[in-house]
Design a protein around this motif. Structure first.
Motif, PDB file in Angstrom:
ATOM      1  N   UNK A 130      11.411  13.274   2.142  1.00 46.76           N
ATOM      2  CA  UNK A 130      12.831  13.149   2.444  1.00 46.76           C
ATOM      3  C   UNK A 130      12.960  12.627   3.872  1.00 46.76           C
ATOM      4  N   UNK A 131      14.151  12.192   4.227  1.00 44.69           N
ATOM      5  CA  UNK A 131      14.377  11.717   5.589  1.00 44.69           C
ATOM      6  C   UNK A 131      14.010  12.801   6.593  1.00 44.69           C
ATOM      7  N   UNK A 132      14.468  14.015   6.330  1.00 41.37           N
ATOM      8  CA  UNK A 132      14.231  15.120   7.253  1.00 41.37           C
ATOM      9  C   UNK A 132      12.739  15.431   7.393  1.00 41.37           C
ATOM     10  N   UNK A 133      12.023  15.424   6.273  1.00 40.63           N
ATOM     11  CA  UNK A 133      10.582  15.689   6.321  1.00 40.63           C
ATOM     12  C   UNK A 133       9.829  14.557   7.017  1.00 40.63           C
ATOM     13  N   UNK A 134      10.264  13.320   6.776  1.00 37.82           N
ATOM     14  CA  UNK A 134       9.626  12.182   7.438  1.00 37.82           C
ATOM     15  C   UNK A 134       9.846  12.252   8.946  1.00 37.82           C
ATOM     16  N   UNK A 135      11.047  12.627   9.352  1.00 33.25           N
ATOM     17  CA  UNK A 135      11.351  12.749  10.775  1.00 33.25           C
ATOM     18  C   UNK A 135      10.532  13.881  11.403  1.00 33.25           C
ATOM     19  N   UNK A 146      -0.398   4.274  13.324  1.00 31.74           N
ATOM     20  CA  UNK A 146      -0.045   3.480  12.143  1.00 31.74           C
ATOM     21  C   UNK A 146       0.866   4.274  11.215  1.00 31.74           C
ATOM     22  N   UNK A 147       0.529   5.548  10.993  1.00 34.40           N
ATOM     23  CA  UNK A 147       1.369   6.396  10.147  1.00 34.40           C
ATOM     24  C   UNK A 147       2.755   6.554  10.771  1.00 34.40           C
ATOM     25  N   UNK A 148       2.788   6.774  12.072  1.00 31.40           N
ATOM     26  CA  UNK A 148       4.058   6.919  12.767  1.00 31.40           C
ATOM     27  C   UNK A 148       4.919   5.678  12.662  1.00 31.40           C
ATOM     28  N   UNK A 149       4.297   4.521  12.749  1.00 31.85           N
ATOM     29  CA  UNK A 149       5.028   3.259  12.617  1.00 31.85           C
ATOM     30  C   UNK A 149       5.654   3.141  11.230  1.00 31.85           C
ATOM     31  N   UNK A 150       4.893   3.500  10.203  1.00 29.49           N
ATOM     32  CA  UNK A 150       5.435   3.456   8.835  1.00 29.49           C
ATOM     33  C   UNK A 150       6.580   4.458   8.673  1.00 29.49           C
ATOM     34  N   UNK A 169       0.840  -1.170   0.000  1.00 32.18           N
ATOM     35  CA  UNK A 169       0.000   0.000   0.000  1.00 32.18           C
ATOM     36  C   UNK A 169       0.887   1.236   0.000  1.00 32.18           C
ATOM     37  N   UNK A 170       0.689   2.128  -0.982  1.00 35.21           N
ATOM     38  CA  UNK A 170       1.446   3.365  -1.048  1.00 35.21           C
ATOM     39  C   UNK A 170       0.907   4.351  -0.033  1.00 35.21           C
ATOM     40  N   UNK A 171       1.817   5.085   0.552  1.00 32.65           N
ATOM     41  CA  UNK A 171       1.483   6.051   1.570  1.00 32.65           C
ATOM     42  C   UNK A 171       1.786   7.440   1.043  1.00 32.65           C
ATOM     43  N   UNK A 172       1.021   8.446   1.479  1.00 30.66           N
ATOM     44  CA  UNK A 172       1.348   9.800   1.041  1.00 30.66           C
ATOM     45  C   UNK A 172       2.721  10.248   1.542  1.00 30.66           C
ATOM     46  N   UNK A 173       3.264   9.559   2.525  1.00 31.81           N
ATOM     47  CA  UNK A 173       4.580   9.889   3.066  1.00 31.81           C
ATOM     48  C   UNK A 173       5.706   9.190   2.322  1.00 31.81           C
ATOM     49  N   UNK A 174       5.371   8.411   1.310  1.00 30.04           N
ATOM     50  CA  UNK A 174       6.349   7.594   0.588  1.00 30.04           C
ATOM     51  C   UNK A 174       7.472   8.429  -0.024  1.00 30.04           C
ATOM     52  N   UNK A 175       7.167   9.629  -0.497  1.00 30.34           N
ATOM     53  CA  UNK A 175       8.148  10.442  -1.192  1.00 30.34           C
ATOM     54  C   UNK A 175       8.821  11.482  -0.298  1.00 30.34           C
ATOM     55  N   UNK A 212      10.469   3.757   7.765  1.00 27.52           N
ATOM     56  CA  UNK A 212      11.067   4.421   6.599  1.00 27.52           C
ATOM     57  C   UNK A 212      12.355   5.135   6.999  1.00 27.52           C
ATOM     58  N   UNK A 213      12.333   5.845   8.118  1.00 29.00           N
ATOM     59  CA  UNK A 213      13.535   6.533   8.596  1.00 29.00           C
ATOM     60  C   UNK A 213      14.636   5.532   8.937  1.00 29.00           C
ATOM     61  N   UNK A 214      14.277   4.444   9.591  1.00 35.96           N
ATOM     62  CA  UNK A 214      15.249   3.409   9.928  1.00 35.96           C
ATOM     63  C   UNK A 214      15.872   2.816   8.666  1.00 35.96           C
ATOM     64  N   UNK A 215      15.043   2.539   7.672  1.00 37.89           N
ATOM     65  CA  UNK A 215      15.546   1.990   6.409  1.00 37.89           C
ATOM     66  C   UNK A 215      16.529   2.954   5.746  1.00 37.89           C
ATOM     67  N   UNK A 216      16.181   4.245   5.755  1.00 41.91           N
ATOM     68  CA  UNK A 216      17.068   5.232   5.136  1.00 41.91           C
ATOM     69  C   UNK A 216      18.382   5.363   5.895  1.00 41.91           C
ATOM     70  N   UNK A 217      18.326   5.324   7.209  1.00 42.96           N
ATOM     71  CA  UNK A 217      19.558   5.372   8.001  1.00 42.96           C
ATOM     72  C   UNK A 217      20.420   4.144   7.746  1.00 42.96           C
TER      73      UNK A 217
END
Length: 79
Positions: free
Chosen positions: A9-14, A39-43, A1-7, A47-52
């Motif tokens: 940046x790391x900084x914006x996601x954080x 749920x959004x926070x978990x995703x 499932x695509x999330x609006x947060x998918x795109x 995502x941040x962990x994956x990028x790190x």
């Protein structure tokens, strides 16, 4: 499932994750909103962990010359 947060940046996601945590900590969110935020926070956290992890792998892939200076990179083989 695509999330609006998918795109994001790391900084914006954080930053978004921090907003979610702040909202949840206030206790003002209704239960259904709190669940959705959680749920959004978990995703976002994943995502941040994956990028790190990816950034760390790229750093570890830097090759050093005999003097310990960066001499190039080698492809990182994930998995």
């Amino acid at each position: 499932m695509d999330s609006p947060n998918e795109d994001l940046s790391f900084e914006d996601a954080l930053k978004r994750l921090e907003q979610i945590v702040q909202r949840l900590e206030t206790g003002d969110a209704r239960l259904d909103e709190a669940i959705t935020l959680y749920e959004e926070g978990t995703r976002l956290r994943q995502r941040c962990t994956d990028r790190l992890d990816a950034a760390q792998s790229r750093i570890e892939a830097i090759r050093l010359d005999a003097d310990g200076r960066p001499a190039g990179t080698r492809p990182f083989a994930a998995g």
